[in-house]
Design a protein around this motif. Sequence first.
Motif, PDB file in Angstrom:
ATOM      1  N   SER A   1       3.892   6.993  -9.548  1.00  0.00           N
ATOM      2  CA  SER A   1       3.486   6.817 -10.950  1.00  0.00           C
ATOM      3  C   SER A   1       1.968   6.873 -11.160  1.00  0.00           C
ATOM      4  O   SER A   1       1.541   7.357 -12.217  1.00  0.00           O
ATOM      5  CB  SER A   1       4.110   5.570 -11.572  1.00  0.00           C
ATOM      6  OG  SER A   1       3.837   4.453 -10.824  1.00  0.00           O
TER       7      SER A   1
ATOM      8  N   VAL B   1      -3.926   4.763 -12.507  1.00  0.00           N
ATOM      9  CA  VAL B   1      -3.688   3.322 -12.591  1.00  0.00           C
ATOM     10  C   VAL B   1      -3.325   2.806 -11.204  1.00  0.00           C
ATOM     11  O   VAL B   1      -2.976   3.583 -10.315  1.00  0.00           O
ATOM     12  CB  VAL B   1      -2.538   2.978 -13.572  1.00  0.00           C
ATOM     13  CG1 VAL B   1      -2.948   3.208 -15.008  1.00  0.00           C
ATOM     14  CG2 VAL B   1      -1.274   3.734 -13.222  1.00  0.00           C
ATOM     15  N   THR B   2      -3.425   1.502 -11.059  1.00  0.00           N
ATOM     16  CA  THR B   2      -3.020   0.885  -9.799  1.00  0.00           C
ATOM     17  C   THR B   2      -1.649   0.254  -9.994  1.00  0.00           C
ATOM     18  O   THR B   2      -1.425  -0.435 -10.977  1.00  0.00           O
ATOM     19  CB  THR B   2      -4.025  -0.214  -9.405  1.00  0.00           C
ATOM     20  OG1 THR B   2      -5.315   0.385  -9.297  1.00  0.00           O
ATOM     21  CG2 THR B   2      -3.647  -0.865  -8.082  1.00  0.00           C
ATOM     22  N   VAL B   3      -0.751   0.542  -9.071  1.00  0.00           N
ATOM     23  CA  VAL B   3       0.536  -0.161  -9.074  1.00  0.00           C
ATOM     24  C   VAL B   3       0.509  -1.053  -7.837  1.00  0.00           C
ATOM     25  O   VAL B   3       0.703  -0.593  -6.724  1.00  0.00           O
ATOM     26  CB  VAL B   3       1.712   0.833  -9.053  1.00  0.00           C
ATOM     27  CG1 VAL B   3       3.031   0.091  -9.007  1.00  0.00           C
ATOM     28  CG2 VAL B   3       1.668   1.720 -10.286  1.00  0.00           C
ATOM     29  N   GLY B   4       0.200  -2.304  -8.069  1.00  0.00           N
ATOM     30  CA  GLY B   4      -0.056  -3.213  -6.953  1.00  0.00           C
ATOM     31  C   GLY B   4       1.086  -4.163  -6.662  1.00  0.00           C
ATOM     32  O   GLY B   4       2.173  -4.056  -7.244  1.00  0.00           O
ATOM     33  N   PRO B   5       0.843  -5.110  -5.764  1.00  0.00           N
ATOM     34  CA  PRO B   5       1.901  -6.011  -5.309  1.00  0.00           C
ATOM     35  C   PRO B   5       2.691  -6.718  -6.414  1.00  0.00           C
ATOM     36  O   PRO B   5       3.911  -6.831  -6.286  1.00  0.00           O
ATOM     37  CB  PRO B   5       1.145  -7.027  -4.437  1.00  0.00           C
ATOM     38  CG  PRO B   5      -0.038  -6.282  -3.956  1.00  0.00           C
ATOM     39  CD  PRO B   5      -0.431  -5.345  -5.058  1.00  0.00           C
ATOM     40  N   PRO B   6       2.063  -7.190  -7.507  1.00  0.00           N
ATOM     41  CA  PRO B   6       2.885  -7.915  -8.501  1.00  0.00           C
ATOM     42  C   PRO B   6       4.035  -7.067  -9.043  1.00  0.00           C
ATOM     43  O   PRO B   6       5.131  -7.576  -9.270  1.00  0.00           O
ATOM     44  CB  PRO B   6       1.883  -8.246  -9.618  1.00  0.00           C
ATOM     45  CG  PRO B   6       0.544  -8.180  -8.982  1.00  0.00           C
ATOM     46  CD  PRO B   6       0.648  -7.159  -7.907  1.00  0.00           C
ATOM     47  N   TYR B   7       3.774  -5.779  -9.216  1.00  0.00           N
ATOM     48  CA  TYR B   7       4.797  -4.865  -9.745  1.00  0.00           C
ATOM     49  C   TYR B   7       6.000  -4.810  -8.797  1.00  0.00           C
ATOM     50  O   TYR B   7       7.144  -5.002  -9.198  1.00  0.00           O
ATOM     51  CB  TYR B   7       4.174  -3.481  -9.908  1.00  0.00           C
ATOM     52  CG  TYR B   7       5.125  -2.391 -10.337  1.00  0.00           C
ATOM     53  CD1 TYR B   7       5.363  -2.149 -11.682  1.00  0.00           C
ATOM     54  CD2 TYR B   7       5.767  -1.592  -9.404  1.00  0.00           C
ATOM     55  CE1 TYR B   7       6.231  -1.136 -12.079  1.00  0.00           C
ATOM     56  CE2 TYR B   7       6.634  -0.586  -9.786  1.00  0.00           C
ATOM     57  CZ  TYR B   7       6.860  -0.364 -11.128  1.00  0.00           C
ATOM     58  OH  TYR B   7       7.716   0.642 -11.511  1.00  0.00           O
TER      59      TYR B   7
ATOM     60  N   ASP C   1       0.857  -1.176   0.000  1.00  0.00           N
ATOM     61  CA  ASP C   1       0.000   0.000   0.000  1.00  0.00           C
ATOM     62  C   ASP C   1       0.909   1.247   0.000  1.00  0.00           C
ATOM     63  O   ASP C   1       1.972   1.235   0.638  1.00  0.00           O
ATOM     64  CB  ASP C   1      -0.846  -0.046   1.278  1.00  0.00           C
ATOM     65  CG  ASP C   1      -1.764   1.134   1.393  1.00  0.00           C
ATOM     66  OD1 ASP C   1      -2.887   1.025   0.894  1.00  0.00           O
ATOM     67  OD2 ASP C   1      -1.354   2.159   1.971  1.00  0.00           O
ATOM     68  N   PRO C   2       0.530   2.328  -0.681  1.00  0.00           N
ATOM     69  CA  PRO C   2       1.414   3.503  -0.742  1.00  0.00           C
ATOM     70  C   PRO C   2       1.844   4.022   0.625  1.00  0.00           C
ATOM     71  O   PRO C   2       2.973   4.506   0.779  1.00  0.00           O
ATOM     72  CB  PRO C   2       0.562   4.549  -1.459  1.00  0.00           C
ATOM     73  CG  PRO C   2      -0.379   3.767  -2.285  1.00  0.00           C
ATOM     74  CD  PRO C   2      -0.663   2.501  -1.530  1.00  0.00           C
TER      75      PRO C   2
END
Lengths: 161, 700
Positions: free
Chosen positions: B389, B401-407, B260-261
């Motif tokens: 981002s 956009v979502t930058v989530g755990p996989p990234y 989480d950010p």
Amino acid sequence: MKKPLAVFLLVFLLFNLWVGVASAQATTPSDDEVNAIAKELFCPVCENTPLDVCPTEACKQWRELIRLKLSEGWSKEQIQDYFVEQYGARVLAEPPRQGWYWLIYLMPVALFGVGIFILYRAYQSMRQPLPLEADEAQPPASPSLSDADLRRVEEELNKRK
Amino acid sequence: MLADFGFAILVITFVLAIYTIAAALYGHFAAQPKWVESARLAMLLSFPLLTLAALDLTYLLATGDFNVKFVYEVTSLDMPTYLKVTALWGGQSGSLLFWSWLMAAFTTAVTLRKWDRDREFLPWVILVSSVTMAFFLGLNVFFENPFARFWQTFEGVAAYTFKPENGIAFTPENGNGLNPLLRHPGMIIHPPMLYLGFVSFVIPYAFAIAALVTGRTDDRWIRITRRWTLVAWVFLSLGLVLGGRWAYDVLGWGGYWGWDPVEIAAFMPWLTGTAFLHSVMIQEKRGMLKHWNMILVILTYALVVFGTFLTRSGVLSSVHAFAKSAIGPAFFIFIGATFVISVALLIYRWDSLKAEGQMHSMFSREALFLLNNLLFMGILGICFWGVISPLVSELATGAKVTVGPPYYERAAGPLFAALVLLMGIAPLSAWGHVSLSNLANQNGMEMEKRYALGIARLLWKPAIPAVLTLIALLLLGIRNIYALIGLTFVALTTSITLYEFWRAARARSRAQKENFFLALWRLAGRNRRRYGGYVIHLGVILMAIGIIGIEMFQTETQQSLSVGESITLAGYTVQYDSLAQFQAEDGRWVTRAVMSVFRDGKFITELYPRYDVYADGQPMTIPGVRSTLADDLYVLLVNWEGVTSQIAPFKVYHNPLVNWLWLGSFIFIAGTLIAAWPDEEPEHAPARARKSRPAYQPGD
């Protein structure tokens, strides 16, 4: 004559019932199948919450929508595309790999590359003998550095270890 | 009355902070030590004043004075007293006051230290600390007054700092109450730990700026702040671990870290702080990386303020961002201004920060520490870019956009693995001291060969257990390549670290004719920093085992069960026995299931997953967990899918090895305490170089 007809009708009815139940069972996706897709989608309302664990009523409906689409034979990609179409790219756990979004993926690689370059340059520059050390590093034969001096410097270096 | 008193104290402390800044500056530039002393005393006064303000607000919270908006927002009549008190940091304005109070405590501690040898730093340390404090107090005074009261006017009820015209005090009968998610013990301790970490990082930054301004850029500032940095780091680490535990216990998704950010915001200063803790050793030992250490400490400070901003402003909506307000621009201006000034000072002093030592090999300790710093900075880059981002995307394309755990996991995973490996190998390397005869007789390649062979000679023995571990994992049927690499690195680093302890203790035991364990104890006592560091490494390794376990091998299933039915997962059978609903003393409605857990047909335990619904309708899902060192069985009553007396949906997670994460964190903290334990400071510490002296020294 009537009896075989009745038996046939009964068998036909039971067969249809069985097929109906069996097909209904076969096409009702399990919670795990739904969650496998929901896990990779993010709630369009509550940010940073994957759909499989989001407690809101809206997300419950979206999970049911996934179940419905799965039962209709949609693939995971088709369902993801559907959600993106409806709610935008933010529902994906990662930005789509297209256009401007490539920058999001490439930037860390570029930054790390810059980091390696800086490290290499720093390493190179730190390998250059310092002016003072260069003087000291003259061959021992130098008349300005006697064996006793050399020993003292060695001792001093050892102390600093 | 008490609210007005509290606000008055805040204003006085704010004015005092401004005075402190002015007096410190005047004292320095006018060469008048009495003004610097006056600034020091003013700074000392801020702590009792803020204690008074914090106690005032705590009293209002404990007594439920709902006329005060903050009290109304974070407490309610049904809350127990301890929660009312800890609600001080449960909302924005209170937590800002709490931040300032902790900051005042730390600045007081630093002001009371012996300054005999560092008088020239004093005005600048006071200045930097006071600027930071004035900023946070200013937020309270101008934007987020925790003492604002409700007033009824012709336009309705609203909160004001001062009584509006024709206003009549308005007191609601009950408050909103604290967010249920914040009522967990982990969340009660988590914010203070994070804040302690944040505020204590201000101290090394203050000394760094003092060193830059005064030109005393030798390693004195690093030696003074070494322990402060470790204290900051341990608090920040504790805050992060407690936050992870809270997420695991309360958020009901079977994990501890969701990228989480706001989690990342607290993680980023930890990354730079950890890099700093390593690279300062190079400056102390070899007089190198002086620029880099300054950059790291400036970055850490900027990230601390940035982290507080993200946590408090709600600018990036996330599960943590409970509080939102219009303090963003003030934060941005402050972060920008302090960063620009710090970088300008660094550039100004660039030449005086030149390295005194020389790098001899890429396999020397300092070169490997540099690599360590690169890896930490790489993870920082990924985190920072991942957080900003979505905002950049929104600005550039209009779409978020979502930058989530996989990234994060894909990008940072290999760097974490490399760090684990480096953690093992670096202690085997030698510092780049080299004798003059060697320097004269060996060319670059010979030097590289010499250092590399030095590592290889020490590496082969501890490598044997690592190879055996890999073989054992393969024989156990593990084929996940990432897990195999990770666990092999973990085994290698563990055996190297233990080997280092054994090697040194055996040498001492032989030399001093001591018992091995006594030798080990004395060894650690004589070089606490080094062996404390190794203990920290062991803690990190255990944490890595837990992370690999849950990340690579977690399994889950969800099913709706009728009473008597069961779910089977990872060899466990979880049977649904009964369901009860009742109202707890604090007013929440509890729905609790009773589940029997079996393994191989044998009953093991009962679990009680439940969900609570608070008076304001907010739900909280509490898992039933069976914990062992091998795994956790984590059962959730999935309330959001609809529970009836007939049928209830359950989600079961099997989390292998996750408890090593928590166990490792204890060892990690113990190691930090060993490393930070105070030594007697030598009377005359060596000052490597005093290239320039300030025009004025208050102590002179």
